[in-house]
Design a protein around this motif. Structure first.
Motif, mmCIF file in Angstrom:
data_model
loop_
_atom_site.group_PDB
_atom_site.id
_atom_site.type_symbol
_atom_site.label_atom_id
_atom_site.label_comp_id
_atom_site.label_asym_id
_atom_site.label_seq_id
_atom_site.Cartn_x
_atom_site.Cartn_y
_atom_site.Cartn_z
ATOM 1 N N ASP A 62 0.836 -1.214 0.000
ATOM 2 C CA ASP A 62 0.000 0.000 0.000
ATOM 3 C C ASP A 62 0.866 1.258 0.000
ATOM 4 O OD1 ASP A 62 -2.223 -1.617 0.130
ATOM 5 O OD2 ASP A 62 -2.269 -1.582 2.323
ATOM 6 N N PRO A 63 1.691 1.439 -1.051
ATOM 7 C CA PRO A 63 2.630 2.560 -1.056
ATOM 8 C C PRO A 63 1.920 3.899 -1.243
ATOM 9 C CG PRO A 63 2.635 1.512 -3.193
ATOM 10 C CD PRO A 63 1.768 0.664 -2.310
ATOM 11 N N GLU A 64 2.656 4.986 -0.896
ATOM 12 C CA GLU A 64 2.142 6.334 -1.144
ATOM 13 C C GLU A 64 2.599 6.844 -2.512
ATOM 14 O OE1 GLU A 64 2.943 8.839 2.530
ATOM 15 O OE2 GLU A 64 3.432 6.823 3.212
ATOM 16 N N ILE A 65 3.764 6.355 -2.953
ATOM 17 C CA ILE A 65 4.309 6.784 -4.249
ATOM 18 C C ILE A 65 4.509 5.553 -5.127
ATOM 19 C CG2 ILE A 65 6.140 8.063 -5.434
ATOM 20 C CD1 ILE A 65 7.006 9.192 -2.739
ATOM 21 N N LEU A 66 4.147 5.707 -6.401
ATOM 22 C CA LEU A 66 4.366 4.632 -7.366
ATOM 23 C C LEU A 66 5.315 5.139 -8.441
ATOM 24 C CD1 LEU A 66 3.432 1.788 -8.243
ATOM 25 C CD2 LEU A 66 1.517 2.887 -9.421
ATOM 26 N N PHE A 67 6.453 4.454 -8.615
ATOM 27 C CA PHE A 67 7.410 4.788 -9.664
ATOM 28 C C PHE A 67 7.216 3.810 -10.815
ATOM 29 C CE2 PHE A 67 9.477 6.365 -5.819
ATOM 30 C CZ PHE A 67 9.930 7.617 -6.227
ATOM 31 N N LEU A 68 7.057 4.345 -12.013
ATOM 32 C CA LEU A 68 6.834 3.488 -13.180
ATOM 33 C C LEU A 68 7.864 3.843 -14.238
ATOM 34 C CD1 LEU A 68 2.974 4.148 -13.431
ATOM 35 C CD2 LEU A 68 4.051 2.136 -12.418
ATOM 36 N N ASP A 69 8.597 2.841 -14.741
ATOM 37 C CA ASP A 69 9.576 3.094 -15.802
ATOM 38 C C ASP A 69 9.029 2.517 -17.106
ATOM 39 O OD1 ASP A 69 11.756 3.827 -17.242
ATOM 40 O OD2 ASP A 69 13.234 2.772 -16.019
ATOM 41 N N GLU A 70 8.566 3.397 -17.955
ATOM 42 C CA GLU A 70 7.988 3.037 -19.258
ATOM 43 C C GLU A 70 6.969 1.902 -19.140
ATOM 44 O OE1 GLU A 70 10.465 3.096 -22.610
ATOM 45 O OE2 GLU A 70 11.923 4.438 -21.691
ATOM 46 N N PRO A 71 5.878 2.140 -18.401
ATOM 47 C CA PRO A 71 4.927 1.051 -18.135
ATOM 48 C C PRO A 71 4.210 0.521 -19.366
ATOM 49 C CG PRO A 71 4.049 3.158 -17.372
ATOM 50 C CD PRO A 71 5.482 3.390 -17.738
ATOM 51 N N THR A 72 4.057 1.337 -20.408
ATOM 52 C CA THR A 72 3.308 0.840 -21.572
ATOM 53 C C THR A 72 4.226 0.384 -22.705
ATOM 54 O OG1 THR A 72 3.086 3.099 -22.393
ATOM 55 C CG2 THR A 72 1.252 2.230 -21.085
ATOM 56 N N ALA A 73 5.556 0.431 -22.487
ATOM 57 C CA ALA A 73 6.474 -0.018 -23.544
ATOM 58 C C ALA A 73 6.203 -1.487 -23.858
ATOM 59 C CB ALA A 73 7.920 0.169 -23.089
#
Ligand SMILES: Nc1ncnc2c1ncn2[C@@H]1O[C@H](COP(=O)(O)OP(=O)(O)OP(=O)(O)O)[C@@H](O)[C@H]1O
Length: 262
Positions: free
Chosen positions: A163-174
């Motif tokens: 249940d994080p407060e921040i979500l880091f996404l690296d090129e999620p739709t690549a």
């Protein structure tokens, strides 16, 4: 302790280097609580390195990085682990353990960071699988048995395990087809709204920027320029002109312009 009005991520004067190559040179950035920030820029401009510097995988040569009120350079091991539990990361390839099932992958951070009993941990994994739109049967499958889109959802389920407060996404739709990418964008937006997440998303995908980002950060000349999509498009810089006003940019943004004219 961070107050609600403080940025959840505050970067000041960031310098990163690999050998003689300087990637960021005096970069400043604020990420606001509850926003979806899209991070764009030419290939090799340092988008992924910026993400890694913020989460502590790359050590800055100079500058400060505060996340949720903590200066990341000054934390002892226990405080760093506590902070890490407050964010989730989805790397480009999903980064799932291939020898574990989807459910077991999601359970890894729960076993590392909580003292929940095995039954509860399995139950939380089941909930995360449902939250990311995977069928219940996906839990017992191995990553190699899933489609690319399902693997991304499984990686997202693991990123959300604590249940994080921040979500880091690296090129999620690549690597996703346009329909799969649009569905993934919608999933991220829905989760961000319902869970109150702050999202830091590195992307090349103009459709994602248009569909789900509140603001866009562009890496230019080793620093960041950040604004809304509408305002950034008006800036007179060669990369911005090419990106937003080249053929792909025009196609992705045409829907907006038609709506604005209509
Ligand atoms: N561990 C490393 N060691 C040496 N150089 C690195 C390392 N990681 C990244 N770099 C270099 O830093 C620069 C920025 O890399 P980064 O992966 O952040 O680019 P990017 O903007 O995410 O690019 P792309 O859009 O192509 O993924 C590149 O020149 C890359 O070669």
């Amino acid at each position: 302790m961070a107050t609600r009005s403080e940025p959840v991520i505050r970067v000041r004067g960031l310098v990163t280097r690999f050998g003689v190559q300087t990637i960021h040179d005096g970069l400043d950035l604020d990420v606001r609580r509850g926003e979806v920030l899209g991070v764009v820029g030419g290939s090799g401009t340092g988008k992924s390195v910026l993400l890694k510097a913020i989460i502590g995988l790359v050590r800055p040569a100079a500058g400060t990085i505060q996340v949720l009120g903590d200066d990341t350079a000054t934390l002892d091991d226990a405080a760093r682990i506590r902070l890490q539990a407050r964010w989730g990361v989805l790397f480009q390839d999903g980064a799932l353990f291939s020898s574990m099932t989807v459910s077991e992958n999601i359970q890894v951070p729960l076993k590392e960071h909580t003292s929940l009993d095995p039954f509860t941990i399995a139950e939380v994994a089941r909930i995360k699988i449902a939250m990311t739109g995977l069928p219940p049967s996906a839990g017992s499958k191995y990553p190699s048995e899933l489609s690319g889109g399902m693997r991304k959802r499984a990686g997202l389920a693991r990123a959300l395990a604590l249940d994080p407060e921040i979500l880091f996404l690296d090129e999620p739709t690549a690597g996703l087809d346009p329909i799969g990418a649009a569905a993934f964008d919608a999933l991220i937006r829905n989760l961000q709204r319902s869970l109150g997440l702050t999202v830091f998303m590195v992307t090349h995908d103009l459709d994602s920027l248009r569909a789900i980002c509140d603001r866009i950060a562009v890496l230019i000349d080793k620093r960041i320029v950040v604004d809304t999509l509408e305002k950034l498009r008006l800036l007179d810089h060669p990369w911005i002109r090419e990106y937003f006003h080249g053929p792909r940019g025009r196609a992705a943004l045409a829907g907006d312009e038609r709506r604005a004219e209509g």
